[in-house]
Enzyme design. Structure first.
Site, short mmCIF file in Angstrom:
data_model
loop_
_atom_site.label_atom_id
_atom_site.label_comp_id
_atom_site.label_asym_id
_atom_site.label_seq_id
_atom_site.Cartn_x
_atom_site.Cartn_y
_atom_site.Cartn_z
N ASP A 100 -5.69 -7.40 2.15
CA ASP A 100 -5.82 -6.05 2.72
C ASP A 100 -6.80 -6.06 3.89
O ASP A 100 -7.43 -7.09 4.19
CB ASP A 100 -6.25 -5.02 1.65
CG ASP A 100 -7.56 -5.37 0.95
OD1 ASP A 100 -8.26 -6.30 1.39
OD2 ASP A 100 -7.90 -4.69 -0.04
N HIS B 287 -7.96 0.11 -8.44
CA HIS B 287 -7.07 -0.40 -7.39
C HIS B 287 -7.07 -1.92 -7.36
O HIS B 287 -8.03 -2.58 -7.79
CB HIS B 287 -7.41 0.21 -6.02
CG HIS B 287 -8.66 -0.28 -5.36
ND1 HIS B 287 -9.30 0.41 -4.35
CD2 HIS B 287 -9.41 -1.40 -5.54
CE1 HIS B 287 -10.35 -0.27 -3.95
NE2 HIS B 287 -10.45 -1.37 -4.65
N GLU C 187 -4.01 1.94 -4.26
CA GLU C 187 -4.83 2.95 -4.89
C GLU C 187 -4.10 3.60 -6.07
O GLU C 187 -2.88 3.43 -6.21
CB GLU C 187 -5.16 4.03 -3.84
CG GLU C 187 -5.96 3.52 -2.65
CD GLU C 187 -7.45 3.40 -2.93
OE1 GLU C 187 -7.83 2.82 -3.98
OE2 GLU C 187 -8.24 3.87 -2.11
P1 PGA Z 1 -16.00 -5.22 -4.98
O1 PGA Z 1 -14.57 -4.65 -4.61
O2 PGA Z 1 -15.82 -6.63 -5.31
O3 PGA Z 1 -16.82 -5.03 -3.73
O4 PGA Z 1 -16.47 -4.41 -6.14
C1 PGA Z 1 -13.52 -4.94 -5.45
C2 PGA Z 1 -12.30 -4.21 -4.98
O5 PGA Z 1 -12.44 -3.04 -4.56
O6 PGA Z 1 -11.21 -4.76 -5.02
#
Ligand code: PGA
Length: 231
Positions: free
Chosen positions: A62, A130, A135
């Site tokens: 992404d 997500h 989402e």
């Molecule tokens: P994070 O994000 O590792 O910064 O908690 C994980 C995600 O949103 O996929």
């Protein structure tokens, strides 16, 4: 402070098993805080000559809908944590500045199809369940697309982006991510315990996209004690 090195080694172990025997693995790569320890462990292994990743075909899962040169873009993350490895092939990724986001997502989708699809999906899990920027509300069959980010993801982005936290993103769909024969979901820290338990034990539903991981037969969750705390 709890060391994340062991967590990174565990994630690396899962990744090495997943790519074993695949000559040119196509790997979906995440960003965020969670995978940093994995990339550090991977870089050490590559630097020591224990692994050659030059034949890998990496795809970003992404990207934020913000300036791609911003230090908080996923592109900048890969420059820091992936490109730093000796022999690292460049990551196929979204250009959030493309004038036509639909065309941009179609191009990456086609490139991934041409590569034969992902062999391995490496994923973090968001506090809202997500996977990449799929989402809550995302269907199991969702494709590569532009998405509006939820307030939870915008708030999470603000940890780095501050008040400029992007409102939208570009993402591989659950179809591409969970269609991979091997899926590795990583989570660490007690703040992820609730959503991890919901994804593994709660209802399977688009309300928690990570709940669809249970449909993948070769899926592995790599959790530290904190993230496993509500199981
Ligand atoms: P994070 O994000 O590792 O910064 O908690 C994980 C995600 O949103 O996929």
């Amino acid at each position: 402070m709890v060391s994340t090195a062991l967590f990174g080694e565990a994630c690396l172990g899962a990744l090495l098993q997943a790519v074993e025997g695949i000559e040119r693995p196509v790997v979906g790569l995440p960003t965020g805080n969670t995978p940093v320890a994995l990339y550090e462990a991977l870089r050490k292994l590559v630097q020591s000559g224990g692994l050659d990743v030059s034949g890998w075909s990496p795809f970003a899962i992404d990207e934020y809908g913000g300036p791609k040169g911003h230090p908080c873009s996923n592109r900048s993350f890969f420059a820091r944590y992936w490109d730093a490895m000796p022999g690292a092939p460049s990551v196929a990724q979204f250009d959030p500045e493309a004038s036509n986001p639909t065309e941009e997502t179609n191009q990456l989708s086609e490139a991934l199809e041409l590569a034969g699809g992902l062999d391995v999906s490496l994923l973090g899990i968001g506090l809202n369940g997500h996977l990449a920027f799929n989402e809550p509300g995302s269907d199991f069959d969702s494709g590569v697309r532009r998405v509006d980010l939820t307030p939870a993801s915008i708030a999470s982005g603000a940890r780095c982006w501050g008040s400029e936290s992007p409102m939208w993103g570009l993402t591989l769909g659950l179809r591409q991510l969970l269609g991979a024969p091997a899926v590795i979901v990583m989570a660490n820290g007690p703040e992820k315990a609730g959503i991890v338990a919901r994804a593994i034990r709660g209802a399977e539903s688009p309300a928690c996209p990570a709940s669809f991981v249970r449909r993948v037969s070769r899926a592995v969750w790599v959790l530290d004690k904190g993230a496993a705390g509500a199981l």
